[in-house]
Write a protein that holds these residues in place. Structure first.
Motif, mmCIF file in Angstrom:
data_model
loop_
_atom_site.group_PDB
_atom_site.id
_atom_site.type_symbol
_atom_site.label_atom_id
_atom_site.label_comp_id
_atom_site.label_asym_id
_atom_site.label_seq_id
_atom_site.Cartn_x
_atom_site.Cartn_y
_atom_site.Cartn_z
ATOM 1 N N LEU A 193 0.820 -1.124 -0.117
ATOM 2 C CA LEU A 193 -0.001 -0.127 0.024
ATOM 3 C C LEU A 193 0.799 1.272 -0.041
ATOM 4 O O LEU A 193 1.989 1.139 0.367
ATOM 5 C CB LEU A 193 -0.988 -0.023 1.245
ATOM 6 N N TYR A 194 0.195 2.213 -0.291
ATOM 7 C CA TYR A 194 0.921 3.565 -0.491
ATOM 8 C C TYR A 194 -0.197 4.793 0.416
ATOM 9 O O TYR A 194 -1.202 4.431 -0.072
ATOM 10 C CB TYR A 194 1.289 4.217 -1.835
ATOM 11 N N ASN A 195 0.423 5.118 1.278
ATOM 12 C CA ASN A 195 -0.348 6.384 1.838
ATOM 13 C C ASN A 195 0.156 7.590 1.845
ATOM 14 O O ASN A 195 1.426 7.778 2.100
ATOM 15 C CB ASN A 195 -0.562 6.106 3.340
ATOM 16 N N SER A 196 -0.647 8.750 1.233
ATOM 17 C CA SER A 196 0.057 9.944 0.714
ATOM 18 C C SER A 196 0.468 10.867 1.951
ATOM 19 O O SER A 196 0.811 11.976 1.998
ATOM 20 C CB SER A 196 -0.925 10.611 -0.307
ATOM 21 N N ASN A 197 -0.311 10.270 3.014
ATOM 22 C CA ASN A 197 -0.361 11.296 4.426
ATOM 23 C C ASN A 197 -0.251 10.424 5.648
ATOM 24 O O ASN A 197 -1.115 10.373 6.406
ATOM 25 C CB ASN A 197 -1.467 12.071 4.354
ATOM 26 N N VAL A 198 0.735 9.594 5.790
ATOM 27 C CA VAL A 198 0.797 8.792 6.835
ATOM 28 C C VAL A 198 0.936 9.325 8.146
ATOM 29 O O VAL A 198 0.562 8.813 9.412
ATOM 30 C CB VAL A 198 2.116 7.596 6.722
ATOM 31 N N SER A 199 1.486 10.815 8.191
ATOM 32 C CA SER A 199 1.476 11.610 9.225
ATOM 33 C C SER A 199 0.281 12.039 9.682
ATOM 34 O O SER A 199 0.176 12.731 10.524
ATOM 35 C CB SER A 199 2.619 12.593 9.105
ATOM 36 N N ARG A 200 -0.788 12.195 8.587
ATOM 37 C CA ARG A 200 -2.188 12.604 9.006
ATOM 38 C C ARG A 200 -1.959 13.932 9.479
ATOM 39 O O ARG A 200 -2.462 14.448 10.289
ATOM 40 C CB ARG A 200 -2.772 11.637 10.007
ATOM 41 N N SER A 201 -0.985 14.887 8.682
ATOM 42 C CA SER A 201 -0.766 16.185 8.922
ATOM 43 C C SER A 201 -1.949 17.053 8.263
ATOM 44 O O SER A 201 -2.331 16.667 7.238
ATOM 45 C CB SER A 201 0.593 16.722 8.421
ATOM 46 N N ASN A 202 -2.167 17.974 8.602
ATOM 47 C CA ASN A 202 -3.220 18.971 7.829
ATOM 48 C C ASN A 202 -2.531 20.086 7.083
ATOM 49 O O ASN A 202 -2.775 20.661 5.987
ATOM 50 C CB ASN A 202 -4.310 19.715 8.869
ATOM 51 N N ARG A 203 -1.179 20.372 7.437
ATOM 52 C CA ARG A 203 -0.587 21.361 6.614
ATOM 53 C C ARG A 203 0.602 20.499 5.729
ATOM 54 O O ARG A 203 1.045 19.618 5.926
ATOM 55 C CB ARG A 203 0.333 21.959 7.477
ATOM 56 N N GLU A 204 0.222 21.015 4.356
ATOM 57 C CA GLU A 204 1.173 20.477 3.472
ATOM 58 C C GLU A 204 2.588 20.250 3.626
ATOM 59 O O GLU A 204 2.891 19.030 3.320
ATOM 60 C CB GLU A 204 1.058 21.145 2.214
ATOM 61 N N GLU A 205 2.962 21.149 4.405
ATOM 62 C CA GLU A 205 4.627 20.991 4.492
ATOM 63 C C GLU A 205 4.869 19.932 5.597
ATOM 64 O O GLU A 205 6.179 19.337 5.641
ATOM 65 C CB GLU A 205 5.148 22.235 4.783
ATOM 66 N N ASP A 206 3.800 19.631 6.486
ATOM 67 C CA ASP A 206 4.226 18.407 7.223
ATOM 68 C C ASP A 206 3.772 17.095 6.878
ATOM 69 O O ASP A 206 4.139 16.124 7.583
ATOM 70 C CB ASP A 206 3.315 18.701 8.522
ATOM 71 N N ARG A 207 3.057 16.917 5.843
ATOM 72 C CA ARG A 207 2.647 15.736 5.319
ATOM 73 C C ARG A 207 3.825 14.934 4.925
ATOM 74 O O ARG A 207 4.738 15.333 4.258
ATOM 75 C CB ARG A 207 1.514 15.858 4.238
ATOM 76 N N LEU A 208 3.675 13.451 5.284
ATOM 77 C CA LEU A 208 4.715 12.635 5.034
ATOM 78 C C LEU A 208 4.016 11.421 4.386
ATOM 79 O O LEU A 208 2.775 10.823 4.830
ATOM 80 C CB LEU A 208 5.536 12.287 5.946
ATOM 81 N N ASP A 209 4.440 10.858 3.321
ATOM 82 C CA ASP A 209 3.992 9.705 2.719
ATOM 83 C C ASP A 209 4.765 8.565 2.969
ATOM 84 O O ASP A 209 6.044 8.588 3.188
ATOM 85 C CB ASP A 209 3.660 9.864 1.186
ATOM 86 N N ASP A 210 4.209 7.328 2.635
ATOM 87 C CA ASP A 210 5.201 5.973 2.904
ATOM 88 C C ASP A 210 4.398 4.908 2.148
ATOM 89 O O ASP A 210 3.259 4.895 1.975
ATOM 90 C CB ASP A 210 5.364 5.709 4.439
ATOM 91 N N PHE A 211 5.453 3.854 1.811
ATOM 92 C CA PHE A 211 4.833 2.600 1.465
ATOM 93 C C PHE A 211 4.759 1.663 2.626
ATOM 94 O O PHE A 211 5.620 1.839 3.629
ATOM 95 C CB PHE A 211 5.754 2.214 0.403
ATOM 96 N N ALA A 212 3.989 0.527 2.582
ATOM 97 C CA ALA A 212 3.927 -0.514 3.567
ATOM 98 C C ALA A 212 3.532 -1.805 2.718
ATOM 99 O O ALA A 212 3.069 -1.829 1.684
ATOM 100 C CB ALA A 212 2.910 -0.264 4.491
ATOM 101 N N PHE A 213 4.227 -2.956 3.136
ATOM 102 C CA PHE A 213 3.991 -4.329 2.922
ATOM 103 C C PHE A 213 3.452 -4.930 3.992
ATOM 104 O O PHE A 213 3.653 -4.795 5.172
ATOM 105 C CB PHE A 213 5.242 -4.891 2.228
ATOM 106 N N GLY A 214 2.193 -5.815 3.684
ATOM 107 C CA GLY A 214 1.446 -6.360 4.659
ATOM 108 C C GLY A 214 1.011 -7.845 4.422
ATOM 109 O O GLY A 214 1.090 -8.295 3.258
ATOM 110 N N ALA A 215 0.727 -8.657 5.279
ATOM 111 C CA ALA A 215 0.534 -10.075 5.184
ATOM 112 C C ALA A 215 -0.804 -10.362 6.231
ATOM 113 O O ALA A 215 -0.729 -9.563 7.376
ATOM 114 C CB ALA A 215 1.619 -11.019 5.079
ATOM 115 N N ALA A 216 -1.539 -11.174 6.000
ATOM 116 C CA ALA A 216 -2.835 -11.299 6.853
ATOM 117 C C ALA A 216 -3.344 -12.912 6.625
ATOM 118 O O ALA A 216 -2.966 -13.433 5.507
ATOM 119 C CB ALA A 216 -4.007 -10.502 6.601
#
Lengths: 285, 207
Positions: free
Chosen positions: A36-59
């Motif tokens: 998965l890719y999350n464009s705002n993993v930091s859940r920040s409301n200011r654009e300059e604070d937003r951080l994105d990340d990739f994750a791999f998961g298994a279930a």
């Protein structure tokens, strides 16, 4: 690890249930691997604070369902659930969780077109790289559904969720509802769309100083999850989520899915948005 | 839709039938049958079965003459719950393993849709006709009706995806000295939708 009594009782009950062989039962053995890719993993409301990340998961879901009456109108399902996520950059979000889910479904009639009511509860222990986030996640949902056409099914329901962790920062509780529509485009391809609304606590990470968030936050804490110092704020907020997915059966045991989610969280004048893209492979034995 | 009738007077006792869709592709699982235009067709029922196997009904389409007994043996290690709410045959076989003691009597002409109440993707059709002269097309869209007495017949066709009723495709053929040939071009619903289990389904494989 800390665990609640409810968690232990439910997990043990699920183990006993799954271990017991019942002639009326069908096994559930499901595996999923996802990226998965999350464009705002930091859940920040200011654009300059937003951080994105990739994750791999298994279930892994392992369990069975059993018919509580001769016509399978009432069905009880128990699964043991094992989930994990590994984030590429912000490893403190990486976690592994183990738990159990139980559901009771009543179908008002015979066959696929009959409406149903399902009550489902789940509890799991989540172990994060960031120990502060460790804790027990539980949820309870009541869902009604009906296949209105041969290819079209509607579901809607209420969901309660609760998270109890090592710190009040990550303790969260929420109430919400959802509506989901699924359409069988072909025999092997399903499309889905979902909308959900949740009212409850969220955790948002932002670069200080943020007096506006301090005024609204239930609690806050300096964190070292990201490269630069952030403050995590626990807020009461509403979250709306829209999701679209395509779900393709490859064989009767293997399928793949693609999903996009738009998440929007609002509290007073503050809001943040996340775009989540997910690709998964599913194996059901 | 009627395309053509070739060799309407043919070798005694046989009709060779080809079924295609509106694009000319061969159609499998089409029930073709011949009704004598005069007199009552003979009664030649033979008991048959539709199995639960690997959580599917096998075969998908069955044709029988009215008055036929059909059993539904469960060859799977899990229980099934077969049912039908079709006017031509309504029944329920709640949660069972193995072979039911009593087969079901299909004594009314029409379409019977069979499902499993446990596994929603399982589906089968029984097409009950008033004649012993019937067959089901293979993947090449072909079928052969045999054992017909010389005379005039109405030949009809039905398929689960057929738009309209079987009478809309009725053709008249005379069985005589040589093999008769009939071709149908059917107007089918698009998509070829047939429920099947989807491991990636968003609403769950089992709900």
């Amino acid at each position: 690890m800390r665990s609640s009594g409810l968690h232990r009782v439910m997990f043990t009950a699920a183990l006993l249930w799954v271990a017991r062989t019942g002639a009326n039962a069908d096994w559930i053995r499901e595996f999923r691997a996802e990226g998965l890719y999350n464009s705002n993993v930091s859940r920040s409301n200011r654009e300059e604070d937003r951080l994105d990340d990739f994750a791999f998961g298994a279930a892994v879901r392992f369990g069975k369902f059993t018919h509580l009456d001769s016509a399978d109108r009432l069905r009880l399902t128990f699964t043991l659930d094992l989930d994990s996520q590994a984030f590429a950059e912000f490893d403190d979000f990486s976690n592994i969780s183990a738990g159990a889910t139980a559901s009771l479904r009543y179908r008002f009639g015979l066959g696929a077109m009959a409406p149903f009511l399902r009550v489902e509860g789940g509890v799991r222990w989540a172990d994060f790289n960031d120990e502060l986030q460790d804790g027990v996640r539980s949820d309870l949902s009541v869902v009604i559904g009906k296949r209105v056409l041969e290819r079209l099914e509607l579901q809607t329901g209420y969901v309660f969720d609760h998270t109890q962790t090592r710190t009040s920062l990550y303790d969260q509780q929420g109430h919400g509802f959802f509506a989901r529509i699924t359409f069988d485009l072909t025999s092997s391809t399903q499309l889905s769309a979902e909308y959900s609304f949740r009212d409850g606590e969220v955790v948002s990470y932002n670069v200080p100083p943020r007096p506006d968030l301090i005024a609204l936050a239930n609690t806050r804490l300096d964190v070292n999850i990201f490269v630069t110092p952030y403050v995590a704020y626990n807020l009461d907020a509403t979250t709306q989520r829209g999701a679209f997915g395509i779900h393709q059966a490859i064989t009767r045991n293997v399928g793949v899915s693609l999903r996009y989610e738009l998440q929007s969280t609002t509290r007073d004048q503050i809001d943040y948005t996340s775009h989540v893209f997910l690709a998964a492979i599913h194996i059901s034995l | 839709m009627l395309l053509f009738i070739a060799g309407a007077t043919a070798r005694a006792g046989e009709i060779a039938i080809t079924v295609t869709d509106q694009r000319g592709a061969p159609v499998a699982d089409a029930v073709v049958y011949a009704m004598p235009r005069s007199g009552k067709p003979p009664q030649r029922t033979q008991a048959t079965s539709i199995a639960h196997k690997n959580q599917q009904f096998v075969p998908y389409v069955t044709a029988v003459q009215a008055g036929t007994l059909i059993n539904l043996p469960n060859l799977d290690p899990v229980k099934h719950h077969a049912y039908s709410i079709s006017p031509a045959k309504s029944f329920e076989l709640p949660l069972y393993s193995g072979t039911p003691e009593k087969p079901l009597l299909f004594d009314k002409p029409g379409i019977v849709s069979i499902g499993c109440n446990i596994h929603d993707w399982m589906r089968a059709y029984v097409y009950v006709v008033d004649t012993p002269f019937f067959a089901i097309t293979e993947a090449d869209g072909r079928a052969q009706l045999r054992g017909l007495a010389a005379g005039a017949y109405d030949v009809e066709v039905w398929q689960p995806r057929l738009k309209g009723g079987p009478s809309a495709n009725k053709q008249q053929v005379t069985v005589g000295g040589a093999s008769a040939k009939v071709a149908f071009a059917l107007d089918l619903r698009s998509g070829g939708f047939r429920p099947q289990v989807n491991p990636a389904a968003s609403n769950g494989t089992y709900r």
